[in-house]
Enzyme design. Structure first.
Site, PDB file in Angstrom:
ATOM      1  N   HIS A  79      -3.412  -1.178   0.363  1.00  0.00           N
ATOM      2  CA  HIS A  79      -3.255   0.200  -0.110  1.00  0.00           C
ATOM      3  C   HIS A  79      -3.731   0.307  -1.551  1.00  0.00           C
ATOM      4  O   HIS A  79      -3.950  -0.698  -2.220  1.00  0.00           O
ATOM      5  CB  HIS A  79      -1.778   0.633  -0.057  1.00  0.00           C
ATOM      6  CG  HIS A  79      -0.895  -0.119  -1.002  1.00  0.00           C
ATOM      7  ND1 HIS A  79      -0.462  -1.407  -0.750  1.00  0.00           N
ATOM      8  CD2 HIS A  79      -0.362   0.204  -2.206  1.00  0.00           C
ATOM      9  CE1 HIS A  79       0.280  -1.826  -1.749  1.00  0.00           C
ATOM     10  NE2 HIS A  79       0.357  -0.874  -2.664  1.00  0.00           N
ATOM     11  N   ARG A 136       9.511 -14.673  -2.974  1.00  0.00           N
ATOM     12  CA  ARG A 136       8.787 -14.014  -4.057  1.00  0.00           C
ATOM     13  C   ARG A 136       9.468 -12.688  -4.367  1.00  0.00           C
ATOM     14  O   ARG A 136       9.863 -11.978  -3.448  1.00  0.00           O
ATOM     15  CB  ARG A 136       7.333 -13.787  -3.636  1.00  0.00           C
ATOM     16  CG  ARG A 136       6.508 -13.010  -4.631  1.00  0.00           C
ATOM     17  CD  ARG A 136       5.017 -13.139  -4.328  1.00  0.00           C
ATOM     18  NE  ARG A 136       4.266 -12.460  -5.363  1.00  0.00           N
ATOM     19  CZ  ARG A 136       3.868 -11.200  -5.296  1.00  0.00           C
ATOM     20  NH1 ARG A 136       4.123 -10.470  -4.228  1.00  0.00           N
ATOM     21  NH2 ARG A 136       3.210 -10.646  -6.297  1.00  0.00           N
TER      22      ARG A 136
END
Ligand SMILES: C=C1C[C@]23C[C@@]1(O)CC[C@H]2[C@@]12CC[C@H](O)[C@@](C)(C(=O)O1)[C@H]2[C@@H]3C(=O)O
Ligand SMILES: O=C(O)CCC(=O)C(=O)O
Ligand SMILES: [Fe+2]
Length: 331
Positions: free
Chosen positions: A198, A268
């Site tokens: 995106h 993460r």
């Protein structure tokens, strides 16, 4: 192979898989030129030697990890993300999914740092978030002013003013990507998309993460549009040009397409500040960016109109194309 550029070249053009690195401690004129080059070519760069104190970053990281470590039922009290709040796997309202959980907050400093949903409100260490947002917003404005100077704009606050505005529609997003154990079943998941391709819709995004890899940008300068892995650097900030800045610069700066992969056995966490204009602000190409060589590319629109369109579309949609300028319609 990814080569991180640290060479003292002023007017460097970046090619292929190099990630531009901007050292904010260098001479202002050099920094301005380097930022413009990076934003024209990639719409992306890494910032080092910024003024955000380590403890501000460390406290934000700690409250983020603390939140994601809570039991699911507690986190769900802040969700579903509609559009703000806690979300798990589902991204946006149109069926996009990813391998992550996240927390999406308003980052307007007038609002308390609470997760505001229709029925539930849960406190989220207001002071820590407000301090982080304040610092990152300042860095975003500094970068936007350097950029405006580098572009030769007369009004060097053209972009930053929209983010400093007390009604700015800025967001803070914490993304938490899972880790996988090294067993057969999980091995199939390694390399899966955590957050799909995106561009960010706002003016500018400032991202930092822990030391785990995952972020990739789509290089516009290679033929096939290669995905370039961004080596993690917890001390640095990564800057994305957003759709609104591409529109305001009449396409001279590019809104970078990016994604996050789950490629590691470690968890993460990324923290992203999205600097957005007030809902009523008009987004138009600044006159100096419209030239004979670069005729007007985008029509004027309000941020509210853009947002409405954005929420009606899928994550990976090239939404700015819907705002192309058509001379006959404006006449
Ligand atoms: C699918 C969607 C999620 C998103 C809103 C959208 O309709 C299209 C843009 C998406 C995005 C990408 C960048 C940011 O993470 C985000 C908060 C934004 O402003 O635009 C997300 C939106 C979201 O997750 O709500
Ligand atoms: O986690 C990342 O590195 C990317 C996240 C992202 O692109 C986003 O939140 O918009
Ligand atoms: Fe993004």
């Amino acid at each position: 192979m990814v080569v991180v550029s640290t060479t003292p070249v002023q007017s460097k053009r970046y090619i292929g898989t190099e990630i531009p690195v901007i050292d904010l401690s260098r001479r202002r004129e050099i920094v301005q030129e380097e930022i413009v080059n990076a934003c024209e070519e990639y719409g992306f760069f890494k910032v080092i030697n910024h003024a955000i104190p380590n403890d501000v970053v460390a406290k934000m990281e700690a409250v983020g990890l603390e939140f994601f470590a809570k039991p699911v039922t507690e986190k769900q009290q802040a969700g579903p993300a509609n559009p703000l709040g806690y979300g798990c796997k589902s991204i946006g309202p149109n069926g996009d999914t990813g391998e992550l959980e996240y927390l999406l907050l308003h980052a307007n400093q007038q609002l308390p740092a609470k997760i505001i949903c229709e029925e539930n409100q849960i406190e989220f260490s207001s002071c820590v978030v407000m301090e982080y947002v304040g610092s990152v917003k300042e860095l975003a404005c500094e970068i936007l002013e350097l950029l405006a100077q580098g572009l030769g704009l007369e009004d060097t606050e053209t972009f930053s003013r929209l983010i400093r505005d007390t009604e700015s529609d800025s967001l803070l997003r914490l993304n938490h990507y899972p880790s996988y154990n090294c067993n057969k079943e999980d091995n199939n998941k390694v390399g899966r998309v955590g957050f799909g391709e995106h561009s960010d819709p706002q003016i500018i995004s400032l991202l930092r993460s822990n030391g785990v890899a995952g972020l990739q940008i789509l290089s516009p300068s290679t033929d096939a549009g290669d995905w370039v892995p961004v080596p993690p650097d917890p001390a640095a900030f990564f800057v994305n040009v957003g759709d609104a800045l591409q529109a305001m610069t009449n396409g001279r700066l590019v809104s970078v397409r990016h994604r996050a992969m789950v490629t590691s056995y470690d968890t993460r966490m990324s923290t992203v500040f999205f600097g957005g204009p007030p809902l009523h602000a008009w987004i138009s190409p600044v006159p100096e960016m419209i030239t004979t060589q670069r005729p007007r590319r985008y029509r004027s629109f309000t941020w509210s109109e853009f947002k409405k369109m954005m929420y009606s579309l899928r994550l990976g949609h090239n939404r700015l194309e819907l705002f192309r300028f058509k001379a006959e319609e404006q006449a």
